[in-house]
Write a protein that holds these residues in place. Structure first.
Motif, mmCIF file in Angstrom:
data_model
loop_
_atom_site.group_PDB
_atom_site.id
_atom_site.type_symbol
_atom_site.label_atom_id
_atom_site.label_comp_id
_atom_site.label_asym_id
_atom_site.label_seq_id
_atom_site.Cartn_x
_atom_site.Cartn_y
_atom_site.Cartn_z
ATOM 1 N N THR A 374 18.573 -3.837 -25.057
ATOM 2 C CA THR A 374 18.286 -3.381 -26.415
ATOM 3 C C THR A 374 18.070 -1.874 -26.426
ATOM 4 O O THR A 374 18.567 -1.155 -27.305
ATOM 5 N N ILE A 375 17.351 -1.383 -25.416
ATOM 6 C CA ILE A 375 17.115 0.063 -25.309
ATOM 7 C C ILE A 375 18.423 0.797 -25.008
ATOM 8 O O ILE A 375 18.772 1.793 -25.658
ATOM 9 N N ILE A 376 19.189 0.291 -24.020
ATOM 10 C CA ILE A 376 20.432 0.956 -23.616
ATOM 11 C C ILE A 376 21.436 0.991 -24.765
ATOM 12 O O ILE A 376 21.989 2.043 -25.113
ATOM 13 N N PHE A 377 21.669 -0.171 -25.379
ATOM 14 C CA PHE A 377 22.659 -0.214 -26.459
ATOM 15 C C PHE A 377 22.141 0.458 -27.720
ATOM 16 O O PHE A 377 22.926 0.951 -28.530
ATOM 17 N N GLY A 378 20.826 0.495 -27.886
ATOM 18 C CA GLY A 378 20.265 1.221 -29.016
ATOM 19 C C GLY A 378 20.573 2.703 -28.937
ATOM 20 O O GLY A 378 21.052 3.307 -29.903
ATOM 21 N N PHE A 379 20.322 3.291 -27.754
ATOM 22 C CA PHE A 379 20.629 4.705 -27.579
ATOM 23 C C PHE A 379 22.135 4.954 -27.628
ATOM 24 O O PHE A 379 22.593 5.965 -28.165
ATOM 25 N N GLY A 380 22.919 4.034 -27.033
ATOM 26 C CA GLY A 380 24.367 4.196 -27.077
ATOM 27 C C GLY A 380 24.906 4.166 -28.500
ATOM 28 O O GLY A 380 25.749 4.989 -28.883
ATOM 29 N N SER A 381 24.405 3.234 -29.304
ATOM 30 C CA SER A 381 24.846 3.139 -30.695
ATOM 31 C C SER A 381 24.411 4.368 -31.495
ATOM 32 O O SER A 381 25.163 4.863 -32.348
ATOM 33 N N TYR A 382 23.209 4.856 -31.206
ATOM 34 C CA TYR A 382 22.717 6.061 -31.890
ATOM 35 C C TYR A 382 23.615 7.260 -31.582
ATOM 36 O O TYR A 382 23.982 8.028 -32.476
ATOM 37 N N TYR A 383 24.004 7.396 -30.313
ATOM 38 C CA TYR A 383 24.861 8.521 -29.927
ATOM 39 C C TYR A 383 26.245 8.383 -30.551
ATOM 40 O O TYR A 383 26.834 9.372 -31.010
ATOM 41 N N LEU A 384 26.784 7.152 -30.592
ATOM 42 C CA LEU A 384 28.080 6.940 -31.229
ATOM 43 C C LEU A 384 28.022 7.300 -32.715
ATOM 44 O O LEU A 384 28.953 7.898 -33.267
ATOM 45 N N ALA A 385 26.929 6.918 -33.366
ATOM 46 C CA ALA A 385 26.788 7.244 -34.786
ATOM 47 C C ALA A 385 26.764 8.758 -34.995
ATOM 48 O O ALA A 385 27.356 9.268 -35.958
ATOM 49 N N LYS A 386 26.101 9.489 -34.090
ATOM 50 C CA LYS A 386 26.074 10.948 -34.207
ATOM 51 C C LYS A 386 27.471 11.532 -34.019
ATOM 52 O O LYS A 386 27.871 12.454 -34.733
ATOM 53 N N LEU A 387 28.226 10.992 -33.058
ATOM 54 C CA LEU A 387 29.590 11.473 -32.840
ATOM 55 C C LEU A 387 30.446 11.260 -34.086
ATOM 56 O O LEU A 387 31.189 12.146 -34.510
ATOM 57 N N LEU A 388 30.335 10.074 -34.668
ATOM 58 C CA LEU A 388 31.161 9.755 -35.831
ATOM 59 C C LEU A 388 30.735 10.576 -37.043
ATOM 60 O O LEU A 388 31.575 10.973 -37.859
ATOM 61 N N ARG A 389 29.447 10.809 -37.172
ATOM 62 C CA ARG A 389 28.982 11.601 -38.304
ATOM 63 C C ARG A 389 29.518 13.032 -38.221
ATOM 64 O O ARG A 389 29.856 13.640 -39.231
ATOM 65 N N LYS A 390 29.604 13.541 -37.000
ATOM 66 C CA LYS A 390 30.117 14.886 -36.816
ATOM 67 C C LYS A 390 31.627 14.937 -37.029
ATOM 68 O O LYS A 390 32.158 15.884 -37.613
ATOM 69 N N GLY A 391 32.335 13.904 -36.571
ATOM 70 C CA GLY A 391 33.781 13.838 -36.752
ATOM 71 C C GLY A 391 34.531 14.756 -35.797
ATOM 72 O O GLY A 391 33.932 15.490 -35.000
ATOM 73 N N PRO A 392 35.861 14.761 -35.869
ATOM 74 C CA PRO A 392 36.658 15.652 -35.017
ATOM 75 C C PRO A 392 36.362 17.108 -35.307
ATOM 76 O O PRO A 392 35.948 17.473 -36.411
ATOM 77 N N GLU A 393 36.584 17.941 -34.317
ATOM 78 C CA GLU A 393 36.401 19.371 -34.494
ATOM 79 C C GLU A 393 37.380 19.885 -35.548
ATOM 80 O O GLU A 393 38.539 19.461 -35.583
#
Length: 424
Positions: A374-393
């Protein structure tokens, strides 16, 4: 543009890949701790298959993954492209061995039992067991479609989120959505055809599983296709059902009068639990039909030139982001629960495969794993959400950067001064 998209999506891939490797480690421990009797029975057959997966696939992925993720500015374009292809090939080889091992548990072949242990007598028959080829194709296509709809949904979200921005801002998201939907248009019909062939194989090799999938209690011809039912295992009947006459026989046997086996063909103690198999299969099929519908819709909108502007389509594509994951999961629920009560079909019962552990010991380890992941996938999902929110350069920044920061391919090429004075 394509390089820019690659650099964006490879970050998403890297996080997903890391989470996948971490989650896979648990299985290695479970084989020895929770499933020791299973490991003892199957070790001579499945042990080499898992080892082949490590040697031929995992090492290949690990060797080229670093170049793929970090080597773009350090190696030539061709070597980087080859590295990316090797990682992709490694995942396909990994799936080959894992599906071979699992398919052997579904349709065991090429072995004999000596002193209570399975011993391989024909390795080709073990690897290419009856259900393996079609299950491998079905699983790989399922993974491809999972990726396609995840990329399409994330891209649709980025387009919707930036509707008021200039078109140039979402050019990368539009290109990702377009490629993902082209892929879905091609692969979804193929997957449906492969799934139909897989059903024929289940009818031939695991008729009791098929009977549970269809909640069919009595062997019969002209079987209806049940769209919904409430199975009653105690009474050996369905308390309520909605079906289309004769269509079940046609889909399963390609004959409207084809005979379909029933659950009553085998004793009660050899039947899988019906309701999870029945419902999980229908959820998987419903998700597959939704994928097909969205794919055909994208073709229509593409022809009209509104693929990137139709808000309803973009919203549906965004909602379909987890559809591939759901279809894969419910497909595995159908396959694994449907073979019960056996862990090796017809030879080893699940109840006889577990380790002699107390309930408290198993519960404690399960809870510990749940908390950790839960901790590992929680942080992984949080990081993925940040990547997607930022989008491509932004493309203009990527073009402006270009190859100015490219690292030297050879150590001496970094030296700007001449090593020897030039003679006149």
């Amino acid at each position: 543009m394509y390089r820019n998209l690659y650099r964006f999506w490879v970050k998403v891939f890297a996080v997903s890949f890391g989470l996948g490797v971490v989650s896979g480690i648990v299985m290695s421990y479970q084989l020895g701790t929770n499933w020791s009797r299973y490991a003892d029975f199957t070790g001579n057959v499945l042990g080499p298959l898992i080892q082949y997966e490590v040697i031929t696939a995992f090492f290949l992925e690990a060797g080229f993954l670093g170049i793929m993720l970090f080597g773009w500015d350090r190696v030539g374009d061709r070597l980087h492209f080859v590295s990316t292809c090797m990682v992709a090939l490694g995942t396909l080889i990994s799936a080959f061995w894992i599906l071979s091992a699992n398919s052997w548990m579904q349709t065991p072949a090429g072995f004999t039992i000596e002193n209570g242990r399975a011993v391989a007598t024909d390795w080709l028959a073990v690897i290419f067991n009856p259900s393996f080829p079609i299950r491998y194709a079905h699983m790989v296509l399922g993974c491809f479609l999972t990726t396609a709809f995840a990329v399409a949904g994330m891209s649709a979200w980025m387009i919707l989120r930036a509707r008021k921005e200039p078109a140039e801002k979402v050019r990368g998201a539009r290109l990702s959505l377009s490629m993902a939907m082209w892929f879905a248009v091609i692969c979804t019909p193929i997957q449906i055809f492969v799934g139909d062939s897989h059903g024929l194989a289940v009818l031939k090799h695991q008729p009791t599983k098929l009977a549970a999938i269809e909640a069919n209690w009595d062997r019969q011809a002209d079987m209806p296709l049940l769209l919904f039912a409430i199975p009653n295992m105690e009474a050996e009947r369905n308390d309520f059902e909605i079906g289309i006459p004769r269509l079940g026989s046609f889909i399963l046997t390609h004959d409207f009068s084809g005979v379909v086996p029933g659950l009553k063909d085998v004793p009660r103690d050899q039947r899988p639990p019906v309701w999870p198999v029945f419902y999980s299969f229908r959820i998987m099929v419903a998700l597959g039909m939704a994928m097909l519908g969205l794919s055909l819709w994208s073709l229509l909108l593409r022809r009209r030139g509104t693929l990137f502007t139709n808000r309803w389509f973009l919203t549906c594509a965004m909602l379909m982001t987890p559809s591939g994951f759901g279809a894969v999961l419910f497909g595995w629920f159908t396959a694994e629960i449907g073979r019960q009560p056996y862990i090796v079909y017809g030879h080893l019962r699940t109840a006889d495969a577990v380790s002699p552990l107390t309930t408290n010991a198993v519960t404690a380890s399960l809870v510990a794993f749940l908390i950790a992941y839960t901790i590992i996938f929680g942080f992984g999902s949080y990081y993925l959400a940040k990547l997607l929110r930022k989008g491509p350069e932004p493309l203009e920044e990527a073009v402006r950067g270009g190859d100015l920061h490219r690292k030297p391919k050879r150590p001496l090429s970094a030296v700007a001064e001449e090593l020897e004075p030039t003679r006149a």
